[in-house]
Design an enzyme around this catalytic site. Structure first.
Site, PDB file in Angstrom:
ATOM      1  N   HIS A  40      43.891  40.985  36.299  1.00 38.47           N
ATOM      2  CA  HIS A  40      43.935  40.399  37.874  1.00 38.47           C
ATOM      3  C   HIS A  40      42.715  39.725  37.846  1.00 38.47           C
ATOM      4  O   HIS A  40      42.670  38.612  38.324  1.00 38.47           O
ATOM      5  CB  HIS A  40      44.161  41.480  38.802  1.00 38.47           C
ATOM      6  CG  HIS A  40      44.428  40.919  39.979  1.00 38.47           C
ATOM      7  ND1 HIS A  40      45.557  40.266  40.446  1.00 38.47           N
ATOM      8  CD2 HIS A  40      43.736  41.204  41.150  1.00 38.47           C
ATOM      9  CE1 HIS A  40      45.327  40.077  41.624  1.00 38.47           C
ATOM     10  NE2 HIS A  40      44.209  40.534  42.218  1.00 38.47           N
ATOM     11  N   HIS A  96      43.193  31.523  42.355  1.00 37.92           N
ATOM     12  CA  HIS A  96      43.805  32.776  42.755  1.00 37.92           C
ATOM     13  C   HIS A  96      45.223  32.047  43.657  1.00 37.92           C
ATOM     14  O   HIS A  96      44.842  31.414  44.809  1.00 37.92           O
ATOM     15  CB  HIS A  96      43.412  33.417  43.642  1.00 37.92           C
ATOM     16  CG  HIS A  96      43.876  34.757  43.826  1.00 37.92           C
ATOM     17  ND1 HIS A  96      45.152  35.101  43.441  1.00 37.92           N
ATOM     18  CD2 HIS A  96      43.304  36.278  43.963  1.00 37.92           C
ATOM     19  CE1 HIS A  96      45.487  36.201  43.535  1.00 37.92           C
ATOM     20  NE2 HIS A  96      44.449  36.887  44.036  1.00 37.92           N
ATOM     21  N   LYS A 129      42.365  33.147  36.085  1.00 37.76           N
ATOM     22  CA  LYS A 129      42.001  32.769  37.359  1.00 37.76           C
ATOM     23  C   LYS A 129      40.857  31.872  37.347  1.00 37.76           C
ATOM     24  O   LYS A 129      40.345  30.927  38.286  1.00 37.76           O
ATOM     25  CB  LYS A 129      41.922  33.734  38.361  1.00 37.76           C
ATOM     26  CG  LYS A 129      43.125  34.421  38.802  1.00 37.76           C
ATOM     27  CD  LYS A 129      42.697  35.732  39.894  1.00 37.76           C
ATOM     28  CE  LYS A 129      44.058  35.993  40.592  1.00 37.76           C
ATOM     29  NZ  LYS A 129      44.609  36.849  39.377  1.00 37.76           N
ATOM     30  N   PHE A 164      46.250  42.961  48.270  1.00 36.98           N
ATOM     31  CA  PHE A 164      45.767  43.557  49.336  1.00 36.98           C
ATOM     32  C   PHE A 164      46.657  44.456  49.902  1.00 36.98           C
ATOM     33  O   PHE A 164      47.907  44.108  49.793  1.00 36.98           O
ATOM     34  CB  PHE A 164      45.568  42.316  50.587  1.00 36.98           C
ATOM     35  CG  PHE A 164      44.204  41.798  50.428  1.00 36.98           C
ATOM     36  CD1 PHE A 164      43.298  41.964  49.323  1.00 36.98           C
ATOM     37  CD2 PHE A 164      43.772  40.789  51.176  1.00 36.98           C
ATOM     38  CE1 PHE A 164      42.208  41.241  49.084  1.00 36.98           C
ATOM     39  CE2 PHE A 164      42.611  40.103  51.196  1.00 36.98           C
ATOM     40  CZ  PHE A 164      41.557  40.479  50.105  1.00 36.98           C
ATOM     41  N   CYS A 173      49.200  39.613  46.738  1.00 37.03           N
ATOM     42  CA  CYS A 173      48.751  38.924  45.391  1.00 37.03           C
ATOM     43  C   CYS A 173      49.534  39.520  44.010  1.00 37.03           C
ATOM     44  O   CYS A 173      49.545  39.072  42.993  1.00 37.03           O
ATOM     45  CB  CYS A 173      47.209  38.834  44.901  1.00 37.03           C
ATOM     46  SG  CYS A 173      46.349  38.382  46.399  1.00 37.03           S
ATOM     47  N   GLU A 205      38.934  47.132  37.827  1.00 30.70           N
ATOM     48  CA  GLU A 205      40.096  47.249  36.793  1.00 30.70           C
ATOM     49  C   GLU A 205      39.322  47.283  35.404  1.00 30.70           C
ATOM     50  O   GLU A 205      40.075  47.645  34.579  1.00 30.70           O
ATOM     51  CB  GLU A 205      40.578  45.328  36.770  1.00 30.70           C
ATOM     52  CG  GLU A 205      41.680  44.979  35.977  1.00 30.70           C
ATOM     53  CD  GLU A 205      42.373  43.873  36.243  1.00 30.70           C
ATOM     54  OE1 GLU A 205      43.325  43.591  35.401  1.00 30.70           O
ATOM     55  OE2 GLU A 205      41.564  42.985  36.908  1.00 30.70           O
TER      56      GLU A 205
END
Length: 418
Positions: A307, A344, A339, A403, A167, A318
């Site tokens: 994010h 996403h 998002k 990831f 991502c 975060e």
């Protein structure tokens, strides 16, 4: 702002194929108004799936962007990438064929690549035998083909590749493209990401690791970063492409300049396959590197496009990272996760979120985090809940984490800011 060799990187064009619109004005309107792109999956039967929702691209006709033969041979993610790249070039009023081919490159990234083509041809193999596998399977399943196709279709003959970092892929694409311009290896770059993974296998795999929201009865409210009721991210698809140029080159040709990319930081968590470091260790390092390379003090930043995936662990990690990097100034930051609106986009996520920063700078409005009804006490920043906010934004940062522990942070600044 600090730049290598004195070169500065301008954003001069933007192209969009997304769940919330396929042109700049529609995308921006839906971001600001908080119009969700999430709905029931229409591309396959989800009866057996725990998650039945995603953010699909709508009203996309490939032949508006390419001839019928090209559209037929390209996979969905490549179609998205080519369409967004052509729109970005049109927005920038730049034609690579009018330039030395070495002066224009492409980094168009994807986290997964042609999953639809892999699944389709694997089914053909099992059901009808090896001779029914399409000869286009190999080129259309690999994650670098969108970059190759854009070069073929536009004449951009400079550096050309894809970055695969889950991502964070398009965040890294934009950062590395900016570095190419700064070191003088191109005058312009097409950079961003493309993804088309709303497929039976991909959705099933994410369902199995319990990563995606199961709020099937209320899809538009399913993606809810920092909310106590969050239960996972929502899959999206699409492509967003930037035209980046050497600022001096852009100015000489009279190009519009939306913003500058002034800093880029990359790091690794070194922690887990899917979970973020609980203290946001890698995220902190990426943000600090980006700010340092931009020559920006934390106190100069007004907006963070986070994010913000709507996962239990990720949102908390975060938040911790932002608070440590920005110290007392964190309380003054406007932080939002777009998002919550567009879902996403995996390998295209960093690009659409960086574009939100660019437009926030240009238009003086910070898009909201929608569906934030009951804020998690462990997530205690100003997340611009539910309604856009007018604000003068000179410097924004965009975070992308993937990831595998891949982290990318971009610093975007008002043109000419010193």
């Amino acid at each position: 702002m600090s730049t290598s060799n004195g070169r500065r990187v301008a954003v001069t064009g933007l192209g969009f194929i997304t769940p919330i619109g396929n042109d700049l004005d529609t995308v921006w309107s839906n971001l600001v108004e908080g119009v969700s792109g999430v709905g029931r999956i229409t591309r396959f039967d989800t009866a057996a799936y725990s998650t039945k929702i995603a953010a699909e691209v709508k009203h996309f006709e490939p032949e508006q962007y390419m001839d019928k033969k090209t559209a037929h041979h390209l996979g969905r993610y490549c179609q998205f990438g080519l369409a967004a790249a052509k729109d970005a070039l049109q927005d920038a009023r730049l034609n690579p064929r009018d330039m030395d081919p070495d002066d224009v490159g492409v980094i168009l990234s994807s986290a997964i690549g042609g999953m639809q083509e892999i699944e389709k041809n694997h089914t053909a193999l099992l059901e009808r035998g090896v001779r029914r596998i399409s000869p286009f399977t190999t080129p259309m399943m690999i994650a670098d083909m969108a970059a190759g196709v854009v070069a073929m279709q536009t004449g951009a003959g400079g550096p050309n590749y894809a970055i695969v970092s889950a991502c964070a892929s398009s965040g890294h694409a934009l950062g590395e493209a900016a570095e190419i311009i700064k070191r003088g290896d191109a005058k312009a770059m097409l950079a961003g990401g493309a993804e088309a993974t709303i497929t039976p296998l991909t959705m099933g795999a994410f369902c199995q690791i319990k990563a995606v929201s199961e709020r099937n009865d209320d899809p538009e409210r399913a993606c809810r970063p920092w909310d106590l009721g969050r239960d996972g991210f929502v899959m999206g698809e699409g492509a967003v492409v930037f035209v980046l140029e050497d600022l001096e080159f852009a100015q000489k040709r009279g190009a519009q300049v939306y913003a500058e990319i002034t800093g880029y930081g990359a790091s690794a968590d070194c922690y887990h396959y899917t979970a973020p470091h609980p203290e946001g260790a890698g995220a902190k390092r990426a943000m600090r590197k980006a700010l340092q390379k931009a020559g920006v003090a934390p106190q100069q930043v007004q907006y963070v496009n986070a994010h913000g995936t709507s996962t239990k662990l990720g949102d908390i990690a975060e938040t911790k990272a932002i608070k440590e990097v920005f110290g007392d100034h964190a309380e003054k930051l406007l932080v939002s996760s777009t998002k919550s609106v567009h879902a996403h986009l995996l390998g295209a996520a960093g690009a659409i979120e960086a574009a939100a920063c660019v437009l926030a700078i240009e238009r003086g409005v910070v898009p909201p985090t929608i569906n934030l009804d009951q804020q998690d006490p462990e997530c205690d920043l100003d997340y611009v809940a539910n309604e856009a906010r007018r604000a003068k934004v000179d410097v924004a940062i965009s975070n992308s984490f993937g990831f595998g522990g891949h982290n990318a942070t971009l610093v975007l600044s008002r043109p000419g800011l010193n």
